[in-house]
Design a protein around this motif. Sequence first.
Motif, PDB file in Angstrom:
ATOM      1  N   ASN A 235       0.898  -1.310   0.161  1.00  0.00           N
ATOM      2  CA  ASN A 235       0.006  -0.059   0.054  1.00  0.00           C
ATOM      3  C   ASN A 235       0.890   1.207   0.079  1.00  0.00           C
ATOM      4  N   GLU A 239       1.069   4.092  -2.886  1.00  0.00           N
ATOM      5  CA  GLU A 239       0.623   5.489  -2.732  1.00  0.00           C
ATOM      6  C   GLU A 239       2.019   6.455  -2.782  1.00  0.00           C
ATOM      7  N   ASP A 243       0.201   6.627  -7.191  1.00  0.00           N
ATOM      8  CA  ASP A 243      -0.943   7.632  -7.271  1.00  0.00           C
ATOM      9  C   ASP A 243      -1.020   8.463  -8.703  1.00  0.00           C
ATOM     10  N   ASP A 244      -2.078   9.146  -8.972  1.00  0.00           N
ATOM     11  CA  ASP A 244      -2.188   9.907 -10.097  1.00  0.00           C
ATOM     12  C   ASP A 244      -1.352  10.992 -10.302  1.00  0.00           C
ATOM     13  N   ARG A 250      -3.396   3.679 -14.766  1.00  0.00           N
ATOM     14  CA  ARG A 250      -4.287   3.329 -13.779  1.00  0.00           C
ATOM     15  C   ARG A 250      -3.806   1.879 -13.417  1.00  0.00           C
ATOM     16  N   ASP A 260      -6.669  -7.138  -3.289  1.00  0.00           N
ATOM     17  CA  ASP A 260      -6.470  -5.735  -3.939  1.00  0.00           C
ATOM     18  C   ASP A 260      -5.626  -4.980  -2.941  1.00  0.00           C
ATOM     19  N   ASP A 262      -5.137  -1.251  -0.779  1.00  0.00           N
ATOM     20  CA  ASP A 262      -6.354  -0.359  -0.011  1.00  0.00           C
ATOM     21  C   ASP A 262      -6.043   1.220  -0.748  1.00  0.00           C
ATOM     22  N   VAL A 263      -5.248   1.265  -1.419  1.00  0.00           N
ATOM     23  CA  VAL A 263      -5.044   2.768  -1.955  1.00  0.00           C
ATOM     24  C   VAL A 263      -5.578   2.717  -3.363  1.00  0.00           C
ATOM     25  N   ASP A 264      -6.098   4.000  -3.903  1.00  0.00           N
ATOM     26  CA  ASP A 264      -6.584   4.366  -5.142  1.00  0.00           C
ATOM     27  C   ASP A 264      -5.467   3.964  -6.302  1.00  0.00           C
ATOM     28  N   GLY A 266      -5.972   5.156  -9.488  1.00  0.00           N
ATOM     29  CA  GLY A 266      -6.028   6.142 -10.201  1.00  0.00           C
ATOM     30  C   GLY A 266      -7.242   6.076 -11.192  1.00  0.00           C
ATOM     31  N   ASP A 267      -7.363   7.200 -12.048  1.00  0.00           N
ATOM     32  CA  ASP A 267      -8.290   7.459 -13.105  1.00  0.00           C
ATOM     33  C   ASP A 267      -7.825   7.153 -14.433  1.00  0.00           C
TER      34      ASP A 267
END
Lengths: 359, 293
Positions: A235, A239, A243-244, A250, A260, A262-264, A266-267
């Motif tokens: 994670n 991060e 990150d984006d 993505r 998975d 726990d952090v995003d 991205g888009d």
Amino acid sequence: MDEDSVDALVATAPDGIDFDGLHVGREEDRYTFETPEESHEDLGKDDFRSVATDSPYAANWYFWHATAPQAEPRWAFLRWLEGAESAPVPERYDALSGGRTTEWGELAVTVSLTEDGGRVYDLRHEADVGTAVDDLDTYEDPAAARDIAKHDDRGRYRPLKTAPSLQRGWAFPSLGPAALLEAVHTFYPATVQNWYREREGELDVTHWHETVERQTGIYGVVKTWDRGEGYEHVNWVAEACCDDSQCLKRREWGYDADTDLDVDGGDGEFPCREPCSLVVSAARKWTKLEAEEPQTYEFELTPSEKAQVEAIVDAVADGRAADIREADTADGANRYRARFLRAKLFDDDGNLCGVETDD
Amino acid sequence: MEEALVIAAHGSHLNAESSTPTFSHADTIRATGAFDEVREVFWKEEPSFREGLRTVDAEEVYLVPLFISEGYFTEQVIPREFRLDEWDPEMWDSDGTSATHATLTADDTGQTVHYCGPVGTHDSMSDVIVQRAKSVTDDPDVGEGFGLAVVGHGTERNENSAKAIEYHAQRIGEMDRFDEVQALFMDEDPEVDDVTDYFESEDVVVVPLFIADGYHTQEDIPEDMGLTDDYRTGWDTPETVDGHDIWYAGAVGTEPLMADVVLERAADAGADVSGAIEQVREETGNGNPATGD
């Protein structure tokens, strides 16, 4: 539509054509030509040629079968750029006549029609959309993208092509379809192919654990960081690096196929299918650092000094340190503030509050 | 059937110019039209070794490592990362400098991959070293009255690294072109630090067998040889050291004739590129094979 294109349509007619609303056929010496707007049957060759010459559907067919690169990922990407799978030809051509712009990471691609029904592509930084082309440095050869992609606006080397630090101020105003794809490859290698694989449900994701298990040589040590005690460390890696704000891909990989992070992720439009060489290289450093045992240190800081240390870490982590104004002493990461803290709290060996670092 | 050339190079996270020779040689080959596609792929840059093959459309690929010696990268890293799952170093049947190629299938793309030996051990690399000596002295006839040092990393990580240096030093020695030829190393004897001890000739050309200029070739070796106390202040070519004139060539991999070695590797693996080889030799090597054959 020019003579060569019409020749190609005539030559293909016996096999039948069914593409983007265009239906063409030939039986014996008579041709059919049908679109949602018009329908012709029992045409002689000359009449067929005349109808085809005036039809955007025929020019559209020719572009996609004779001009555009045929490899599936490239073809699909070019189709996607003009919304070809959803917009019928007249609607699409209306949009293309004024230029249709799509973003791909920090790139903006604007597709327009050429006089003969083909396509021309303008490629530039998305922040430069709307800037007059005369105000940008213009290039024709897609290989020029190498130098543009190599350094950011401050001249720093960009080892990660998909970092959101692409420099501005340039344009490739009139690329053909193959050259556009080459330029996009140079800015963001393999993104078109991985995007296509994902669309087809065939993206071959390699997760963190599998990636580190594969490492050898100086990177082999990274596999010792996975101790079967969870994935919090991954994670933190994601991060930090994925990150984006750091990378426009993505992230589709997790700790393993069942876990998975726990952090995003991205888009971004295009996927990241495995930890990249920068992540593995940084992980090697963290594997070594994280093997250390925590120690207890005692420092005396004022509340503002503690907050300032946090502000400095934040500013560096967010890449903001160089942007802080020289006289902005309200910002804890301001250079004068940092120098004052060092002058007050560091001893001659650089130890915070004179407290030595235990090995 | 369409054919692609894929050049696999190291690249760098830190040095912006590490990839420059790779692109430059690829451009030279691209201009010949010998392959439908030419693609540069990197260990530390992008496209990565893992994702390089999917960026070429051809079903038949000649994969040439832009590396100096057989060893860790050519035997383990490249086959693994390119997913040549059937690979076994035995397929090259090499004594450390004699690998030619092996034909495999990439597991992720299904492409047929002719996996070639590294450029550094190909016989034609000797010609590039000589060409580099011609370039740095600006003398197409350089040889008589000159010594030549071929410099390598040494055996620190890989015994084949020294073999490749010695192999070319011996071959160039047999050309009888230079008065003396000597293999020197960074981390073992005979050491490049003592370069002037190994030559009687007043003029010595020093050619490091490295793919790209970087820390070793632009900082380490010049300082070790005494060309300069501080690499940042630069040095002359030639630079006088202990009464010898040292013509320091920088990385051999930056020599334009390197494109020929890449093509030779593909040709040995079955690519029909003889016309391109002739053209590239003409453009980058004055059309004169240094071996005279």
